[in-house]
Write an enzyme that holds these catalytic residues in place. Structure first.
Site, PDB file in Angstrom:
ATOM      1  N   ARG A 197      -5.761  -7.133  -3.418  1.00  0.00           N
ATOM      2  CA  ARG A 197      -5.660  -6.038  -4.382  1.00  0.00           C
ATOM      3  C   ARG A 197      -6.258  -4.755  -3.835  1.00  0.00           C
ATOM      4  NH1 ARG A 197      -7.168 -10.022  -9.472  1.00  0.00           N
ATOM      5  NH2 ARG A 197      -5.035 -10.777  -9.790  1.00  0.00           N
TER       6      ARG A 197
ATOM      7  N   TYR B   6       3.181  -6.168  -7.102  1.00  0.00           N
ATOM      8  CA  TYR B   6       2.603  -7.419  -6.602  1.00  0.00           C
ATOM      9  C   TYR B   6       1.079  -7.411  -6.631  1.00  0.00           C
ATOM     10  CZ  TYR B   6       2.731  -5.288  -1.794  1.00  0.00           C
ATOM     11  OH  TYR B   6       2.602  -4.501  -0.688  1.00  0.00           O
ATOM     12  N   GLU B   7       0.520  -8.588  -6.413  1.00  0.00           N
ATOM     13  CA  GLU B   7      -0.925  -8.842  -6.552  1.00  0.00           C
ATOM     14  C   GLU B   7      -1.408  -8.543  -7.973  1.00  0.00           C
ATOM     15  OE1 GLU B   7      -1.975 -10.528  -4.317  1.00  0.00           O
ATOM     16  OE2 GLU B   7      -0.440 -10.071  -2.838  1.00  0.00           O
ATOM     17  N   GLY B   8      -0.585  -8.856  -8.942  1.00  0.00           N
ATOM     18  CA  GLY B   8      -0.912  -8.582 -10.339  1.00  0.00           C
ATOM     19  C   GLY B   8      -0.413  -7.204 -10.702  1.00  0.00           C
TER      20      GLY B   8
ATOM     21  N   GLN C 264      -3.699  -5.498 -14.303  1.00  0.00           N
ATOM     22  CA  GLN C 264      -4.983  -4.964 -13.835  1.00  0.00           C
ATOM     23  C   GLN C 264      -5.702  -4.225 -14.958  1.00  0.00           C
ATOM     24  OE1 GLN C 264      -6.016  -5.864 -10.821  1.00  0.00           O
ATOM     25  NE2 GLN C 264      -4.042  -6.876 -10.532  1.00  0.00           N
TER      26      GLN C 264
END
Length: 595
Positions: free
Chosen positions: A296, A440-442, A447
């Site tokens: 992230r 991506y990555e949440g 977030q």
């Protein structure tokens, strides 16, 4: 072809002047990071990224990766050779532990070099970037044997790493994972299942690929509490620790993507592949969060890196492109028209991006310093504070910087006008590549929910209280330095007050109606991002004021950009506060069937 010159001068300003890495010379690795060492790294890295990696960005976009009938994947022309050079130059090992072949230098220097990689070729950067995250997950959670087995080769880059989370039926909700792990008599596990959207899942650039895979051991509890993490190498190691027989893992297909074509985004099939448990059974998410948080922060870096390279190209175009006359009279009377950089709206787009990039770079490097302090500081209080900051700022850096970075690439395309909408100028690729960083990555919405739902009230609100207390103390300590800085400090304090008002409103109304927290989460995250950026710009202004007025125009230009940030960007905080306090009523009132 798009250009890229690493912003080494701005990086030096942060690492030497503003944050002064030398003041941490009592910590492991920092004493070796002398100004000469840092400058040499930045200079050589900047040249290589400009001359070698930047030209491959368009190649990767046009060629993409190719999957063959046997499941192997070939990367675009030049990627494999560039990767070998990248490894030989040690660009990915800067902050890794010397015990496993790393250089042991500060993470902030690694971030500076990683920014260059992302800016010059985002798709390429994902190969060593994911490897670094996998390295750290094993480093922090693996057994001594696992670390000795995998980390040395992953440090040199001979082996790369991946993270395998998402499955066809689940994205963010990892509690729905179906991949299973069956214990074997020899202590290994047989891993079966399918993972999707696995970046760098298969390629031709390394001798082995070390997959970190989330799976559920037979009989484990449902949901997140029943997930374990496994090392699943592409090639099972032989008795000498070298790649041996092919494991039961293969690339079933490549995703057809909007951008980052040069990265192999794979469907990965696990068919009773041999896996090795990392850490404890059913504690896989705790271990995987090490890699997820690393990723992230890296994605947040992609946001500012994309804005940097897009802005460089837009500024160059604006200096050359002739169109109309200045509103205040001709600025190039010898030409048939003035360059478009004289027009205020073009300046608005360029300055929005510049002020964002320089503030985001400062916030990212400052956070990297705290990552090192969390691991290496001599006293427990400093380690705890820095660890709190990492938890608090990770969702902000990921979501705020990718959102604003994408906006900056949009503005860069707009500066180019019709030329920006054609592929030959490269702005389209920056736009397409950068969009994934918001997903991506949440996703950025996730977030924001993480910030409001988990980080805000964690440990009684200690994270944000400690951070805002630091900002308060800095403002108090630096009042009276100069009239300019005093004015900016007043704005920082006012914005901080708006953030505190937003926190109080969420505390009072979010529990009463959780939709209020969800409805305000996006704007709350952006408000927090502005407070953090304001703090960074305050520190940069103080440093620049001390050095401005000499032969080097850099410091005077920094002060002009600071003026722009405080006059044009920071005031957006008020809008975010109003939107947070608007609550969920209007947002949720329309019936679902009306959409």
């Amino acid at each position: 072809m798009p250009i890229y010159d690493a912003p080494t001068r701005d990086m030096q300003f942060l690492l030497h002047d503003c944050f002064d890495l030398q003041k941490y010379s009592n910590l492991p690795g920092f004493a070796d990071a002398t100004p000469d060492v840092i400058d040499a790294f930045l200079e050589e890295s900047g040249k290589w990224h400009r001359d070698v990696l930047t030209p491959l960005n368009r190649v990767g976009d046009q060629e993409g990766c190719v999957r063959h009938d046997d499941g192997s994947v070939t990367t675009p022309t030049g990627f494999k050779d560039a990767y070998q050079q990248f490894c030989e130059n040690g660009f990915g090992t800067i902050a890794m532990d010397p015990e496993y072949g790393g250089q042991g230098l500060p993470l902030a220097l690694q971030y500076a070099v990683s920014e260059m990689t992302s800016a010059s070729n985002q798709a390429f950067a994902m190969y060593p970037g994911l490897s670094g995250g996998a390295w750290r997950a094993i480093y922090q959670n693996g057994s001594d044997e696992q670390k000795q087995t995998y980390l040395p080769k992953m440090t040199t880059g001979e082996w790369t790493g991946t993270m395998n989370l998402t499955e066809p039926q689940c994205g963010t909700d990892l509690g729905l994972i179906r991949s299973k792990a069956v214990p074997q008599a020899d202590g290994t596990y047989k891993i079966s299942g399918q993972k999707i959207w696995i970046s760098a899942g298969e390629h031709d650039m390394s001798d082995n690929i070390i997959h970190l895979v989330l799976a559920r051991i037979e009989g484990a509890p449902d949901g997140i509490k029943g997930i374990s993490l496994f090392i699943v190498p592409k090639f099972v190691l032989d008795a000498d620790g070298n790649p041996g027989e092919r494991n039961g893992v293969s690339c079933g297909g490549l995703e057809e993507k909007m951008g980052i074509h040069g990265n192999a985004t794979c469907v990965m099939n696990y068919d009773e592949a041999t896996g090795y448990l990392i850490g404890e059974e059913n504690k896989g998410m705790r271990a995987m969060f090490v890699m997820m948080n690393e990723a992230r922060l890296g994605v947040g870096m992609q946001g500012l890196a994309a804005a940097e390279v897009a802005n460089q190209n837009a500024a160059a175009f604006a200096r050359d492109r002739l169109q109309s006359r200045s509103l205040t009279g001709p600025k190039a009377p010898e030409q048939p028209a003035d360059p478009i950089i004289v027009h205020p709206d073009v300046r608005r787009m360029l300055m929005d991006s510049r002020a964002f990039v320089e503030g985001a770079r400062a916030l990212t490097y400052w956070t990297a310093i705290h990552s090192d302090l969390a691991d290496k500081a001599e006293d427990e209080g400093t380690r705890q504070k820095s660890d709190d900051y990492m938890a608090l700022l990770t969702p902000i850096i990921k979501a705020y910087q990718t959102h604003k970075g994408f906006e900056a690439t949009c503005d860069a395309m707009q500066v180019f006008g019709g030329s920006g909408y054609t592929e030959e100028w490269g702005m389209s690729q920056f736009l397409r590549d950068t969009k994934i960083a918001m997903i991506y990555e949440g996703t950025n919405g996730i977030q924001a929910l993480d910030l409001v739902g988990r980080k805000l009230m964690a440990d009684g609100g200690r994270y944000w209280q400690t951070f805002l207390q630091e900002v308060t103390e800095w403002c108090a300590d630096n009042k009276g330095t100069s009239d300019v800085l005093d004015g900016y400090i007043g704005q920082i304090e006012a914005t901080k007050g708006e953030l505190q008002e937003a926190i109080q409103w969420l505390a009072a109304n979010g529990m009463q109606n959780p939709n209020n927290a969800g409805a305000g989460s996006h704007d709350f995250l952006h408000l927090f991002g502005l407070v953090a950026m304001g703090y960074m710009w305050g520190m940069m202004t103080k440093t620049a004021l001390e050095k401005a007025g000499g032969d080097d125009p850099y410091y005077d230009n920094k002060l002009i950009t600071a003026q722009y940030f405080f006059s044009r960007l920071l005031p957006m905080s008020t809008t975010h506060l109003v939107r947070v306090k608007a609550g969920a009523e209007a947002m949720m009132a329309l019936p679902a069937e009306a959409f």
